[in-house]
Design a protein around this motif. Structure first.
Motif, PDB file in Angstrom:
ATOM      1  N   GLU A 101      -5.522  -9.145  -3.439  1.00  0.00           N
ATOM      2  CA  GLU A 101      -6.898  -8.837  -3.008  1.00  0.00           C
ATOM      3  C   GLU A 101      -6.920  -7.609  -2.103  1.00  0.00           C
ATOM      4  O   GLU A 101      -7.714  -6.699  -2.297  1.00  0.00           O
ATOM      5  CB  GLU A 101      -7.498 -10.041  -2.273  1.00  0.00           C
ATOM      6  CG  GLU A 101      -8.726  -9.721  -1.429  1.00  0.00           C
ATOM      7  CD  GLU A 101      -9.923  -9.243  -2.227  1.00  0.00           C
ATOM      8  OE1 GLU A 101     -10.681  -8.401  -1.702  1.00  0.00           O
ATOM      9  OE2 GLU A 101     -10.105  -9.687  -3.364  1.00  0.00           O
ATOM     10  N   TYR A 102      -6.056  -7.593  -1.121  1.00  0.00           N
ATOM     11  CA  TYR A 102      -6.057  -6.495  -0.157  1.00  0.00           C
ATOM     12  C   TYR A 102      -5.617  -5.176  -0.788  1.00  0.00           C
ATOM     13  O   TYR A 102      -6.274  -4.149  -0.594  1.00  0.00           O
ATOM     14  CB  TYR A 102      -5.152  -6.821   1.025  1.00  0.00           C
ATOM     15  CG  TYR A 102      -5.793  -7.678   2.091  1.00  0.00           C
ATOM     16  CD1 TYR A 102      -5.985  -7.199   3.371  1.00  0.00           C
ATOM     17  CD2 TYR A 102      -6.187  -8.983   1.822  1.00  0.00           C
ATOM     18  CE1 TYR A 102      -6.556  -7.990   4.353  1.00  0.00           C
ATOM     19  CE2 TYR A 102      -6.755  -9.777   2.789  1.00  0.00           C
ATOM     20  CZ  TYR A 102      -6.945  -9.274   4.054  1.00  0.00           C
ATOM     21  OH  TYR A 102      -7.521 -10.057   5.024  1.00  0.00           O
ATOM     22  N   THR A 103      -4.500  -5.186  -1.509  1.00  0.00           N
ATOM     23  CA  THR A 103      -4.023  -3.919  -2.081  1.00  0.00           C
ATOM     24  C   THR A 103      -5.023  -3.374  -3.102  1.00  0.00           C
ATOM     25  O   THR A 103      -5.289  -2.173  -3.119  1.00  0.00           O
ATOM     26  CB  THR A 103      -2.618  -4.064  -2.703  1.00  0.00           C
ATOM     27  OG1 THR A 103      -2.611  -5.116  -3.660  1.00  0.00           O
ATOM     28  CG2 THR A 103      -1.565  -4.317  -1.644  1.00  0.00           C
ATOM     29  N   PHE A 121     -15.501  -5.425   4.388  1.00  0.00           N
ATOM     30  CA  PHE A 121     -15.637  -5.972   3.036  1.00  0.00           C
ATOM     31  C   PHE A 121     -15.375  -7.476   2.966  1.00  0.00           C
ATOM     32  O   PHE A 121     -15.945  -8.159   2.137  1.00  0.00           O
ATOM     33  CB  PHE A 121     -14.726  -5.228   2.059  1.00  0.00           C
ATOM     34  CG  PHE A 121     -15.138  -3.799   1.871  1.00  0.00           C
ATOM     35  CD1 PHE A 121     -16.157  -3.457   1.006  1.00  0.00           C
ATOM     36  CD2 PHE A 121     -14.520  -2.792   2.594  1.00  0.00           C
ATOM     37  CE1 PHE A 121     -16.554  -2.138   0.843  1.00  0.00           C
ATOM     38  CE2 PHE A 121     -14.910  -1.474   2.446  1.00  0.00           C
ATOM     39  CZ  PHE A 121     -15.928  -1.135   1.568  1.00  0.00           C
ATOM     40  N   LEU A 122     -14.477  -7.971   3.808  1.00  0.00           N
ATOM     41  CA  LEU A 122     -14.194  -9.407   3.811  1.00  0.00           C
ATOM     42  C   LEU A 122     -14.959 -10.130   4.917  1.00  0.00           C
ATOM     43  O   LEU A 122     -14.926 -11.346   5.001  1.00  0.00           O
ATOM     44  CB  LEU A 122     -12.689  -9.658   3.957  1.00  0.00           C
ATOM     45  CG  LEU A 122     -11.813  -9.051   2.864  1.00  0.00           C
ATOM     46  CD1 LEU A 122     -10.344  -9.379   3.127  1.00  0.00           C
ATOM     47  CD2 LEU A 122     -12.234  -9.525   1.484  1.00  0.00           C
ATOM     48  N   LEU A 155       0.833  -1.207   0.000  1.00  0.00           N
ATOM     49  CA  LEU A 155       0.000   0.000   0.000  1.00  0.00           C
ATOM     50  C   LEU A 155       0.866   1.254   0.000  1.00  0.00           C
ATOM     51  O   LEU A 155       0.563   2.231  -0.695  1.00  0.00           O
ATOM     52  CB  LEU A 155      -0.937  -0.001   1.212  1.00  0.00           C
ATOM     53  CG  LEU A 155      -2.062  -1.036   1.191  1.00  0.00           C
ATOM     54  CD1 LEU A 155      -2.765  -1.093   2.537  1.00  0.00           C
ATOM     55  CD2 LEU A 155      -3.042  -0.741   0.065  1.00  0.00           C
ATOM     56  N   ALA A 156       1.958   1.235   0.774  1.00  0.00           N
ATOM     57  CA  ALA A 156       2.873   2.387   0.816  1.00  0.00           C
ATOM     58  C   ALA A 156       3.491   2.625  -0.562  1.00  0.00           C
ATOM     59  O   ALA A 156       3.606   3.776  -1.011  1.00  0.00           O
ATOM     60  CB  ALA A 156       3.958   2.161   1.867  1.00  0.00           C
ATOM     61  N   LYS A 157       3.863   1.551  -1.247  1.00  0.00           N
ATOM     62  CA  LYS A 157       4.457   1.683  -2.585  1.00  0.00           C
ATOM     63  C   LYS A 157       3.434   2.248  -3.574  1.00  0.00           C
ATOM     64  O   LYS A 157       3.763   3.104  -4.402  1.00  0.00           O
ATOM     65  CB  LYS A 157       4.982   0.337  -3.068  1.00  0.00           C
ATOM     66  CG  LYS A 157       6.227  -0.107  -2.334  1.00  0.00           C
ATOM     67  CD  LYS A 157       6.661  -1.495  -2.783  1.00  0.00           C
ATOM     68  CE  LYS A 157       7.857  -1.963  -1.974  1.00  0.00           C
ATOM     69  NZ  LYS A 157       8.244  -3.337  -2.352  1.00  0.00           N
ATOM     70  N   LEU A 158       2.183   1.786  -3.487  1.00  0.00           N
ATOM     71  CA  LEU A 158       1.141   2.304  -4.378  1.00  0.00           C
ATOM     72  C   LEU A 158       0.906   3.787  -4.121  1.00  0.00           C
ATOM     73  O   LEU A 158       0.750   4.569  -5.065  1.00  0.00           O
ATOM     74  CB  LEU A 158      -0.163   1.525  -4.198  1.00  0.00           C
ATOM     75  CG  LEU A 158      -0.185   0.112  -4.766  1.00  0.00           C
ATOM     76  CD1 LEU A 158      -1.454  -0.606  -4.345  1.00  0.00           C
ATOM     77  CD2 LEU A 158      -0.062   0.137  -6.282  1.00  0.00           C
ATOM     78  N   ARG A 214      -9.290   0.492  -4.070  1.00  0.00           N
ATOM     79  CA  ARG A 214     -10.622   0.795  -4.602  1.00  0.00           C
ATOM     80  C   ARG A 214     -11.495   1.546  -3.588  1.00  0.00           C
ATOM     81  O   ARG A 214     -12.213   2.475  -3.938  1.00  0.00           O
ATOM     82  CB  ARG A 214     -11.319  -0.496  -5.015  1.00  0.00           C
ATOM     83  CG  ARG A 214     -12.716  -0.265  -5.516  1.00  0.00           C
ATOM     84  CD  ARG A 214     -13.371  -1.543  -5.944  1.00  0.00           C
ATOM     85  NE  ARG A 214     -14.679  -1.229  -6.488  1.00  0.00           N
ATOM     86  CZ  ARG A 214     -15.615  -2.111  -6.685  1.00  0.00           C
ATOM     87  NH1 ARG A 214     -15.374  -3.378  -6.429  1.00  0.00           N
ATOM     88  NH2 ARG A 214     -16.787  -1.762  -7.157  1.00  0.00           N
ATOM     89  N   TRP A 215     -11.448   1.129  -2.332  1.00  0.00           N
ATOM     90  CA  TRP A 215     -12.332   1.676  -1.309  1.00  0.00           C
ATOM     91  C   TRP A 215     -11.650   2.697  -0.397  1.00  0.00           C
ATOM     92  O   TRP A 215     -12.195   3.062   0.640  1.00  0.00           O
ATOM     93  CB  TRP A 215     -12.920   0.543  -0.473  1.00  0.00           C
ATOM     94  CG  TRP A 215     -13.823  -0.333  -1.278  1.00  0.00           C
ATOM     95  CD1 TRP A 215     -13.560  -1.577  -1.769  1.00  0.00           C
ATOM     96  CD2 TRP A 215     -15.146  -0.002  -1.709  1.00  0.00           C
ATOM     97  NE1 TRP A 215     -14.634  -2.050  -2.474  1.00  0.00           N
ATOM     98  CE2 TRP A 215     -15.623  -1.111  -2.448  1.00  0.00           C
ATOM     99  CE3 TRP A 215     -15.970   1.103  -1.543  1.00  0.00           C
ATOM    100  CZ2 TRP A 215     -16.891  -1.115  -3.026  1.00  0.00           C
ATOM    101  CZ3 TRP A 215     -17.238   1.082  -2.118  1.00  0.00           C
ATOM    102  CH2 TRP A 215     -17.682  -0.020  -2.842  1.00  0.00           C
ATOM    103  N   ARG A 216     -10.467   3.157  -0.772  1.00  0.00           N
ATOM    104  CA  ARG A 216      -9.671   4.050   0.097  1.00  0.00           C
ATOM    105  C   ARG A 216     -10.452   5.270   0.574  1.00  0.00           C
ATOM    106  O   ARG A 216     -10.409   5.612   1.755  1.00  0.00           O
ATOM    107  CB  ARG A 216      -8.397   4.497  -0.604  1.00  0.00           C
ATOM    108  CG  ARG A 216      -7.601   5.495   0.248  1.00  0.00           C
ATOM    109  CD  ARG A 216      -6.258   5.823  -0.334  1.00  0.00           C
ATOM    110  NE  ARG A 216      -5.397   4.684  -0.037  1.00  0.00           N
ATOM    111  CZ  ARG A 216      -4.703   4.014  -0.935  1.00  0.00           C
ATOM    112  NH1 ARG A 216      -4.735   4.368  -2.196  1.00  0.00           N
ATOM    113  NH2 ARG A 216      -3.968   3.002  -0.588  1.00  0.00           N
TER     114      ARG A 216
END
Length: 140
Positions: free
Chosen positions: A46-48, A89-90, A18-21, A53-55
């Motif tokens: 799945e998580y990233t 979500f999960l 997530l940090a890299k994205l 998407r939902w950030r």
């Protein structure tokens, strides 16, 4: 990282992805170091993807419950995003999500207050799950 449980290791890889994205890297460039199984790779994807998407919604919920008046550190925000994504979500059991998120906060941050903050936000969201704040989008 070898002394971590596999689930902790994957959770940390999700956090790092997530940090890299957020830093502008592409999803295809998120190659975790070392050996990971196909199942772990799918979980990271799945998580990233889901958190990306939902950030905006996840951040809105975090900001609605975080009343400290201080800016939330990016790594702490990502830990909360992972926890909320799992919970909302999960549909993972809230007690295990809170436990894993607090453990990750203990491992990854230096501030002694951060694990308590993570615990408080996630428990507050779980208690108020049916009345979570929704952003005013004008769609109503």
């Amino acid at each position: 990282m070898s002394h971590l449980r596999r689930s902790d290791r994957v959770r940390d890889l999700i956090l790092e992805g997530l940090a890299k994205l957020e830093a502008g890297r592409y999803a295809r460039d998120l190659r975790p170091p070392g050996e990971i199984s196909a199942a772990e790779r799918r979980r990271i994807t799945e998580y990233t993807g889901g958190i990306t998407r939902w950030r905006r919604r996840l951040d809105f919920i975090i900001d609605s419950w975080a009343t400290t008046g201080r800016e939330i550190q990016p790594e702490v925000r990502r830990i909360l995003q992972i926890g909320l994504y799992e919970m909302l979500f999960l549909e993972k059991p809230p007690h295990s999500v809170v436990d894993a998120s607090v453990d990750q906060a203990k491992r990854r941050t230096k501030s002694r207050g951060v694990p308590g903050f993570v615990n408080a936000i996630l428990r507050q969201v779980e208690r108020n799950r049916d009345q979570l704040p929704k952003p005013a989008t004008g769609d109503e």
